[in-house]
Design a protein around this motif. Structure first.
Motif, mmCIF file in Angstrom:
data_model
loop_
_atom_site.group_PDB
_atom_site.id
_atom_site.type_symbol
_atom_site.label_atom_id
_atom_site.label_comp_id
_atom_site.label_asym_id
_atom_site.label_seq_id
_atom_site.Cartn_x
_atom_site.Cartn_y
_atom_site.Cartn_z
ATOM 1 N N GLU A 194 6.654 9.141 -3.282
ATOM 2 C CA GLU A 194 6.206 9.209 -1.980
ATOM 3 C C GLU A 194 5.832 10.619 -1.572
ATOM 4 N N ALA A 237 6.417 2.596 -0.226
ATOM 5 C CA ALA A 237 6.164 2.332 1.214
ATOM 6 C C ALA A 237 6.126 0.619 1.349
ATOM 7 N N VAL A 247 -0.199 -2.134 3.008
ATOM 8 C CA VAL A 247 1.129 -2.335 3.001
ATOM 9 C C VAL A 247 1.753 -3.366 3.198
#
Length: 172
Positions: free
Chosen positions: A15, A25, A145
């Motif tokens: 990340e 994520a 996401v």
């Protein structure tokens, strides 16, 4: 081949390298959802830096492993998702293409040799735009996401249904 009772969902990446953080994520989003709705009891949600030994340890004994990772394609389209599914039969065969430089490819090759592959492996590879040092996904990757978390959740639900059906068929 692993064909145990677990479902392993593995978010691979770092990340702190921008789009390389898409796996963590998606995993974070699934963990948020787990607070408000239950995944099947045998579901394990885990993060991994991509080290082949750690990947193998996380998916060993799983009947299904879902891996979410960033991918680099040249030329690429940031945010484009590739879904690759391999069942135990196809996982057991040697690779026909090179996986040079890919931790996931190396993990599959090593797990094959060691007999430690999951029953099925589903990989969601997301094309990234920026893997430089820094936090935060680029907009195109951030936009996938939520739908990707939906897709992973659907994989989990479908596997749980298949498993219950197989158990019911075997209990006769």
């Amino acid at each position: 081949m692993g064909s145990g009772a677990r479902i392993a969902v593995i978010g691979v990446g770092n990340e702190f390298r921008r789009d390389d953080g898409v796996g963590p994520a998606v995993l974070a989003r699934l963990l948020e959802r787990a607070g408000s709705r239950a995944f099947p009891a045998e579901t394990v949600l885990a993060a991994c830096d991509g080290d082949p030994a750690r990947l193998i340890g996380l998916w060993e004994g799983a009947r299904l492993a879902v891996v979410v990772d960033a991918a680099q394609a040249h030329p690429g389209t940031a945010g484009r998702i590739h879904r690759i599914e391999l069942d135990a039969e196809r996982l057991g065969r040697p690779a026909t293409t090179s996986s040079h430089g890919l931790g996931l490819g190396e993990a599959v090759d090593l797990a094959r040799v060691l007999g430690r592959l999951p029953g099925r492996l589903v990989v969601y590879a997301v094309e990234g735009a920026d893997a430089s040092l820094g936090t935060g996904l680029t907009p195109a990757v951030a936009d996938v996401v939520e739908p990707l978390a939906d897709s992973v959740e659907k994989e989990i639900e479908e596997e749980a249904v298949r498993h219950r059906a197989a158990e019911a068929g075997g209990a006769r």
